[in-house]
Motif scaffolding. Structure first.
Motif, PDB file in Angstrom:
ATOM      1  N   PRO A   1      -4.997   2.384   5.120  1.00 28.71           N
ATOM      2  CA  PRO A   1      -6.143   3.273   5.404  1.00 28.71           C
ATOM      3  C   PRO A   1      -6.214   4.450   4.430  1.00 28.71           C
ATOM      4  O   PRO A   1      -7.309   4.858   4.032  1.00 28.71           O
ATOM      5  CB  PRO A   1      -5.866   3.736   6.837  1.00 28.71           C
ATOM      6  N   GLU A   2      -5.034   4.971   4.032  1.00 25.17           N
ATOM      7  CA  GLU A   2      -5.024   6.101   3.104  1.00 25.17           C
ATOM      8  C   GLU A   2      -5.593   5.695   1.744  1.00 25.17           C
ATOM      9  O   GLU A   2      -6.422   6.420   1.165  1.00 25.17           O
ATOM     10  CB  GLU A   2      -3.600   6.643   2.940  1.00 25.17           C
TER      11      GLU A   2
ATOM     12  N   ALA B   1     -12.703   3.807   6.783  1.00 22.73           N
ATOM     13  CA  ALA B   1     -13.960   3.918   6.042  1.00 22.73           C
ATOM     14  C   ALA B   1     -15.024   4.619   6.870  1.00 22.73           C
ATOM     15  O   ALA B   1     -15.852   5.367   6.327  1.00 22.73           O
ATOM     16  CB  ALA B   1     -14.439   2.535   5.621  1.00 22.73           C
ATOM     17  N   CYS B   2     -15.016   4.389   8.182  1.00 21.83           N
ATOM     18  CA  CYS B   2     -16.044   4.979   9.048  1.00 21.83           C
ATOM     19  C   CYS B   2     -15.926   6.497   9.155  1.00 21.83           C
ATOM     20  O   CYS B   2     -16.861   7.151   9.635  1.00 21.83           O
ATOM     21  CB  CYS B   2     -15.962   4.361  10.445  1.00 21.83           C
TER      22      CYS B   2
ATOM     23  N   ARG C   1     -10.977  -5.969   5.298  1.00 25.88           N
ATOM     24  CA  ARG C   1     -10.369  -7.175   5.859  1.00 25.88           C
ATOM     25  C   ARG C   1      -9.389  -6.861   6.989  1.00 25.88           C
ATOM     26  O   ARG C   1      -8.744  -7.775   7.503  1.00 25.88           O
ATOM     27  CB  ARG C   1      -9.686  -7.979   4.744  1.00 25.88           C
ATOM     28  N   THR C   2      -9.282  -5.604   7.361  1.00 26.14           N
ATOM     29  CA  THR C   2      -8.501  -5.237   8.537  1.00 26.14           C
ATOM     30  C   THR C   2      -9.275  -4.193   9.331  1.00 26.14           C
ATOM     31  O   THR C   2     -10.109  -3.456   8.775  1.00 26.14           O
ATOM     32  CB  THR C   2      -7.123  -4.658   8.169  1.00 26.14           C
ATOM     33  N   ARG C   3      -8.963  -4.128  10.622  1.00 26.94           N
ATOM     34  CA  ARG C   3      -9.653  -3.165  11.480  1.00 26.94           C
ATOM     35  C   ARG C   3      -9.292  -1.741  11.067  1.00 26.94           C
ATOM     36  O   ARG C   3     -10.138  -0.832  11.112  1.00 26.94           O
ATOM     37  CB  ARG C   3      -9.275  -3.415  12.939  1.00 26.94           C
ATOM     38  N   GLU C   4      -8.047  -1.532  10.628  1.00 24.97           N
ATOM     39  CA  GLU C   4      -7.606  -0.197  10.226  1.00 24.97           C
ATOM     40  C   GLU C   4      -8.375   0.289   9.000  1.00 24.97           C
ATOM     41  O   GLU C   4      -8.728   1.473   8.900  1.00 24.97           O
ATOM     42  CB  GLU C   4      -6.101  -0.208   9.933  1.00 24.97           C
ATOM     43  N   GLN C   5      -8.642  -0.612   8.052  1.00 25.77           N
ATOM     44  CA  GLN C   5      -9.444  -0.232   6.889  1.00 25.77           C
ATOM     45  C   GLN C   5     -10.846   0.184   7.312  1.00 25.77           C
ATOM     46  O   GLN C   5     -11.381   1.191   6.828  1.00 25.77           O
ATOM     47  CB  GLN C   5      -9.524  -1.405   5.911  1.00 25.77           C
ATOM     48  N   ALA C   6     -11.450  -0.585   8.213  1.00 26.51           N
ATOM     49  CA  ALA C   6     -12.811  -0.276   8.670  1.00 26.51           C
ATOM     50  C   ALA C   6     -12.853   1.061   9.392  1.00 26.51           C
ATOM     51  O   ALA C   6     -13.789   1.856   9.205  1.00 26.51           O
ATOM     52  CB  ALA C   6     -13.313  -1.394   9.567  1.00 26.51           C
TER      53      ALA C   6
ATOM     54  N   SER D   1      -3.440   2.453 -10.424  1.00 21.36           N
ATOM     55  CA  SER D   1      -2.302   1.697 -10.957  1.00 21.36           C
ATOM     56  C   SER D   1      -1.018   1.974 -10.205  1.00 21.36           C
ATOM     57  O   SER D   1      -0.062   1.191 -10.289  1.00 21.36           O
ATOM     58  CB  SER D   1      -2.111   2.020 -12.441  1.00 21.36           C
ATOM     59  N   THR D   2      -0.968   3.069  -9.450  1.00 24.46           N
ATOM     60  CA  THR D   2       0.237   3.405  -8.688  1.00 24.46           C
ATOM     61  C   THR D   2       0.117   3.054  -7.212  1.00 24.46           C
ATOM     62  O   THR D   2       1.079   3.237  -6.463  1.00 24.46           O
ATOM     63  CB  THR D   2       0.548   4.907  -8.833  1.00 24.46           C
ATOM     64  N   MET D   3      -1.045   2.577  -6.789  1.00 22.29           N
ATOM     65  CA  MET D   3      -1.220   2.237  -5.370  1.00 22.29           C
ATOM     66  C   MET D   3      -0.375   1.018  -5.016  1.00 22.29           C
ATOM     67  O   MET D   3      -0.324   0.043  -5.757  1.00 22.29           O
ATOM     68  CB  MET D   3      -2.695   1.961  -5.071  1.00 22.29           C
ATOM     69  N   ARG D   4       0.273   1.072  -3.857  1.00 21.08           N
ATOM     70  CA  ARG D   4       1.153  -0.012  -3.424  1.00 21.08           C
ATOM     71  C   ARG D   4       0.434  -0.896  -2.405  1.00 21.08           C
ATOM     72  O   ARG D   4      -0.320  -0.406  -1.566  1.00 21.08           O
ATOM     73  CB  ARG D   4       2.439   0.553  -2.822  1.00 21.08           C
TER      74      ARG D   4
END
Length: 584
Positions: free
Chosen positions: A521-522, A285-286, A277-282, A549-552
């Motif tokens: 992204p991380e 992933a690439c 849902r964000t360009r940074e995520q895409a 469970s610890t991801m923010r």
């Protein structure tokens, strides 16, 4: 049932359970004899409820009184919702209509036999006069000696109860007013007692046993081309069932043959896909060499074209998600997504799916050389069982289908196993997501972050700010706005199938999807690599669970992870369900 209201108090001082309910606006207050359910909101638990002994109303508070032992007050809490599930007057009306309907189309005449003595169960047998087929059942409780003459079993009481055969095609010989019940083997002289609930239960079980035996015998007769003793309408249904049974047998044989082929065309390994849902995520992933596809779900179209180009430049397939809802005057939106020339569109509504079918389906050439891409069906098409899966895939417009969110992990696997390896290969399940719990046309951004009234004068605060709604437990739920100013609220905690992923893979799913909301992204890379590692046996599901469970989230909060609906109990056996008032 119909909503009554909300529990505000529980009182057991009189020996009976009394529940005070604040009646909802315009709700009907139930009457004595009506059945109600007290729902705690926990989908996997049996709810408390039963028939009402008394009802008193004062203002907007209705005091509902249950019979002694009818409700366990320890399981009723303030705030539980109250639903009226049976109406005495309506039930009588329906029973009269059903009786008239059965008499108009005919039915099977049966004789009843009751046997038993003190210390033994009550045995009830129904025998079809036309075929001689018998069905029997025994009570769960043992017969006792009655403490009063009024509570003892009698021939009249047995005729009335055993003749009340409800919504079946069975009719007691001589009607429910007399005849038809043989009691020679029942020691009525011992003043036998059995609770009315138990008597009705053994009646239902014996009737079901007879109906099951009749269906088996008559279905075999129909399959042989012989005449059936069933009523005309039921015989027609049996003929249809015989055809379906033949088709199911052919399907199972075809699936077994496909499983034995070493070079089958369906997917042999479950792949991980991602919805960003964000360009940074895409972009993150690439960078994964093993990932072959990226789906883009930008609620605002700002930056979508650039993200499509990023994914394409990375050599990945790009899938673009269409809006959840397309309103009148928004029909032009579909052409925008097609003109992006994605490898596939994620279709979220049957209206848009039908529109693409009418255009000619995937591969159809439109104006200016634009081609309709492949179509993937999303969870919102509500494919919840093998029937709906078959209907949605039958037209050939969809080459992939994601099952609905309403299913538990066991139910998801059950659908995949039923459709067989080749059918399951085109199925997708969402393995990780923040559930979209609410979708509304009311724009929270416009209401609280601007002085405007709509998109024309609000200044688009949704493009500059992040917004969350805090619930009574302190959880913060992300709100995102789409291009139509509609808001989607996403659950604070992620729902994960990490503990179920290998079972879904074994069931034959072609793909498991990881849906992102505002993950960094991380964390995008950690999630995708983690789920792939679980499927490949390289990562322990519990290790991934602890890490998730610890991801923010975007606000810096770690809001946990849950199995959610995936942890449901699955389908329940029909025999375990409480009977409806009509069946009673």
């Amino acid at each position: 049932g119909a909503m009554v209201g909300e529990v505000v108090a529980v009182d057991t001082r009189s020996g009976s359970t009394r529940v005070d309910v604040r009646v909802a606006h315009e709700a009907r207050v139930p009457r004595p004899g009506d059945g109600v359910v007290l729902a705690s909101g926990v989908a996997t638990s049996d709810e408390e409820g039963g028939a009402l002994y008394g009802v008193d109303v004062e203002g907007d508070i209705a005091r509902l009184t249950f019979g002694r032992g009818g409700v366990d007050p320890r399981r009723v809490r303030k705030g539980d919702l109250v639903w009226c599930t049976s109406d005495v007057a309506l039930t009588k009306q329906l029973q009269t209509m059903a009786k008239e309907g059965r008499e108009s189309v005919g039915g099977r005449t049966v004789a009843a036999r009751a046997a038993g003595e003190v210390g033994a169960p009550l045995r009830v047998e129904y025998t079809c006069r036309a075929t001689g087929v018998t069905g029997a059942a025994e009570s769960a409780s043992l017969l006792q000696e009655a403490t009063s003459d009024g509570g003892a079993l009698s021939e009249a009481k047995l005729r009335k109860t055993l003749g009340a055969l409800g919504a079946t095609t069975l009719r007691l010989e001589g009607g429910d007013g007399g005849g038809g019940v043989e009691t020679g083997a029942l020691r009525l002289g011992q003043r036998l007692f059995l609770p009315a609930k138990e008597l009705k239960a053994v009646r239902r079980e014996a009737a079901d046993a007879l109906l099951g035996a009749l269906r088996e015998a008559e279905s075999k007769a129909i399959a042989r081309g012989e005449a059936a003793a069933a009523p005309p309408g039921e015989a027609d249904a049996m003929r249809a069932e015989a055809v379906v049974a033949g088709q199911d047998a052919a399907r199972r044989a075809a699936n077994a043959e496909a499983s034995a082929r070493p070079s089958a065309s369906y997917a042999t390994e479950t792949a991980v896909t991602v919805l960003c849902r964000t360009r940074e995520q895409a972009q993150a992933a690439c960078t994964l060499p093993w990932l072959d596809e990226v789906a883009l779900d930008f609620l605002e179209v700002f930056g979508l074209k650039e993200a499509v180009e990023d994914v394409r430049a990375a050599g990945k397939r790009v899938v673009v998600a269409t809006p959840r809802i397309i309103k009148p005057a928004e029909e032009h939106l579909w052409s925008f997504y097609v003109k992006l020339e994605p490898d596939a569109l994620l279709v979220r509504g049957t209206g848009l799916l039908q529109h693409f079918v009418e255009l000619g389906g995937p591969g159809a050439r439109l104006e200016k050389g634009v081609v309709v891409p492949r179509l993937h069906g999303d969870f919102s098409l509500n494919a919840a069982n093998a029937v709906s899966v078959g209907q949605l895939l039958a037209g050939g417009a969809l080459d992939r289908l994601c099952l609905t969110h309403d299913l538990s992990a066991a139910q998801l696997a059950g659908v995949a196993e039923y459709v067989g390896p080749e059918g399951a290969g085109v199925l997708e399940a969402v393995a990780h997501m923040h559930l979209p719990v609410f979708h509304t046309e009311h724009c929270v951004f416009c209401r609280f972050l601007s002085d405007g009234e709509n998109r024309s004068d609000c200044g688009q605060p949704c493009e500059q700010h992040s917004l969350r709604l805090r619930d009574e437990h302190g959880a913060q739920h992300l709100v995102l706005a789409d291009q139509g100013c509609r808001n989607t609220i996403f659950a604070a905690s992620a729902q994960s199938a990490a503990r179920d992923a290998r079972d879904l893979q074994a069931a034959g799913f072609g793909r498991l999807r990881v849906e992102l909301v505002d993950e960094s992204p991380e964390d995008t890379l950690k999630l995708l690599s983690g789920y792939r590692g679980v499927l490949r046996g390289e990562v322990d599901p519990e290790e991934l669970w602890v890490e998730m469970s610890t991801m923010r989230d975007g606000s810096g909060l770690a809001q946990g992870v849950t199995r959610g609906s995936l942890g449901g109990a699955g389908d329940r056996e029909r025999a375990s369900l409480k009977p409806t008032a009509y069946q009673m």
